[in-house]
Design an enzyme around this catalytic site. Structure first.
Site, PDB file in Angstrom:
ATOM      1  N   ASP A  77      23.637 -60.995  22.719  1.00 16.77           N
ATOM      2  CA  ASP A  77      22.381 -60.552  22.838  1.00 16.77           C
ATOM      3  C   ASP A  77      21.260 -61.030  22.664  1.00 16.77           C
ATOM      4  O   ASP A  77      21.255 -61.369  20.987  1.00 16.77           O
ATOM      5  CB  ASP A  77      21.882 -58.962  22.068  1.00 16.77           C
ATOM      6  CG  ASP A  77      21.185 -58.023  22.527  1.00 16.77           C
ATOM      7  OD1 ASP A  77      19.781 -58.999  22.816  1.00 16.77           O
ATOM      8  OD2 ASP A  77      21.100 -57.015  22.199  1.00 16.77           O
ATOM      9  N   ARG A 136      20.364 -61.445  12.090  1.00 12.30           N
ATOM     10  CA  ARG A 136      20.028 -61.659  12.726  1.00 12.30           C
ATOM     11  C   ARG A 136      18.903 -61.857  12.006  1.00 12.30           C
ATOM     12  O   ARG A 136      18.207 -61.974  11.402  1.00 12.30           O
ATOM     13  CB  ARG A 136      18.201 -60.361  13.991  1.00 12.30           C
ATOM     14  CG  ARG A 136      18.994 -59.594  14.703  1.00 12.30           C
ATOM     15  CD  ARG A 136      18.860 -57.870  15.173  1.00 12.30           C
ATOM     16  NE  ARG A 136      19.381 -57.384  16.177  1.00 12.30           N
ATOM     17  CZ  ARG A 136      19.416 -56.576  16.942  1.00 12.30           C
ATOM     18  NH1 ARG A 136      18.035 -56.145  16.499  1.00 12.30           N
ATOM     19  NH2 ARG A 136      19.910 -55.932  17.426  1.00 12.30           N
ATOM     20  N   SER A 295      16.108 -48.272  20.772  1.00 16.85           N
ATOM     21  CA  SER A 295      16.395 -49.021  22.133  1.00 16.85           C
ATOM     22  C   SER A 295      17.499 -48.806  22.753  1.00 16.85           C
ATOM     23  O   SER A 295      18.218 -48.485  22.499  1.00 16.85           O
ATOM     24  CB  SER A 295      15.486 -50.112  21.780  1.00 16.85           C
ATOM     25  OG  SER A 295      14.343 -51.316  21.049  1.00 16.85           O
TER      26      SER A 295
END
Length: 379
Positions: A77, A136, A295
């Site tokens: 992703d 991340r 999300s």
């Protein structure tokens, strides 16, 4: 010009640009309602409740999920479409370099899950849920952003007829019921969390299109628009994230190859809109800020994948196996999302910082700042 610059900058990060700014934002009158030991008990009580009831509500089963993926698969992703958040990559020499593998640490399992639906033989109406861990590295580390990410990443097979706004809202409402139930569960188990300063989540979500919110606050950047609208509606689902709005900016950058943000839709009163995806946002009474929980969206099909890749100048992605599988209709149509575990636990347990419910790495300046404000992060 200043408004346009601020809007562009707001797309690139969490909206907090420095630790000087963060120090002004963190609450100065905070103390944890739970001891460290009871916090751990409450974390797993909430976590077990959500996993069990999310699977029941959406007909999902828990499955294993990768921490690393092969670069050539194209299933990692990328989070956005401007290239600002890149995954950690490393080379596995393997067999003295004869059969090497270039691997990446996942940033989310969004694309992998859709491939996994086929791998596990999921039928229409069935799906999977994962206890996903990711890294991340490009986040600014503040009170609700960590480089260590944990999510309930889920995905469910749908029919072509279910690729519509009404079905999306139906699924969102089911998820909200689970989150509301989790709140009631932990408040019953840990009555000390019942504090008048921190009202319960509302029974219903308010659905708003990103276009609606821009119309309400045309001069504000995105996170300030969200903050303003949450004063009116303390829990919302923002529809259509990724489509370029009338001010020339999307509500937020959203990758082109998983959520469908290009499909034309209509608001309940008949106005033209775009997008079959969105975010659940709530008002956090502890931090007194906007708080994103999840999300999610209906995923791209062969047509909308190509449209979105063309709009973002990324048609070269079609060379990857994941993208080819969509184009060739080799993997199921689906709906899916990621519910932030630490974000959700932080909210339900009335915490001021992610580091109170999850162990990660934080810079010394942040840990010292938190300590001065009676916020004690886990190490």
């Amino acid at each position: 010009m200043a408004t346009l610059i601020s809007k562009a900058a707001d797309l690139a990060g969490p909206g907090i640009g420095s630790y000087e700014e963060l120090e002004q934002i963190l609450p100065s009158d905070y103390h944890s309602l739970l001891s460290p030991k009871d916090t751990q008990k409450a974390i797993f009580a909430a976590k077990n409740y959500i996993e069990e009831n999310l699977c029941k509500a959406l007909n999902l089963m828990m499955v294993s999920v990768p921490l690393i993926v092969d670069v050539e698969s194209g299933v990692n992703d990328l989070l956005d479409r401007d290239g600002s958040r890149t995954p950690i990559q490393f080379h596995i020499s393997n067999d003295y370099g004869k059969h090497p593998v270039d691997a990446q640490v996942v940033q989310a399992a969004t694309k992998w899950k859709r491939m996994a639906l086929r791998q596990f033989g999921m039928e229409v109406g069935e799906g999977l849920c994962t206890d996903m861990r990711a890294v991340r590295k490009d986040y600014f580390l503040d009170h609700d952003h960590s480089c260590y990410v944990d999510q309930w990443d889920w995905e469910r097979v749908i029919t072509p007829e279910q690729r519509n706004l009404a079905f999306l809202k139906e699924i969102v409402r089911e998820i909200w019921k689970v989150l509301k139930g989790a709140e009631s569960h932990v408040l019953t188990l840990f009555p000390e969390l019942n504090d008048a300063r921190y009202p319960r989540l509302p029974d219903e979500l308010t659905f708003l299109h990103a276009e609606d919110i821009l119309d309400m606050y045309p001069d504000l950047p995105r996170k300030q628009r969200e903050t303003a609208v949450l004063q009116k509606y303390p829990a919302i689902f923002v529809i259509g994230i990724g489509w370029t709005l009338k001010d020339g900016y999307p509500h937020e950058m959203r990758a082109a190859d998983y959520d469908d943000w290009v499909t034309p839709t209509r608001s309940e009163d008949g106005r033209p809109m775009h997008g079959l995806n969105g975010d659940i946002l709530v008002w956090n009474s502890v931090t007194r800020r906007r708080h994103e929980l999840t999300s999610m969206g209906i995923r791209v099909d062969a047509k909308t994948l190509r449209q979105q890749l063309e709009l973002t100048g990324q048609l070269d992605f079609l060379k990857y196996p994941y993208h080819q599988a969509i184009v060739r209709n080799e993997i199921p149509l689906s709906i899916g999302g990621g519910i932030g575990q630490s974000r959700t636990l932080m909210l339900l347990l009335r915490k001021a910082h992610l580091g109170e419910v999850t162990v990660s790495v934080w810079p010394k300046v942040l840990k010292e700042m938190c300590a001065r404000k009676n916020i004690h992060v886990l190490e």
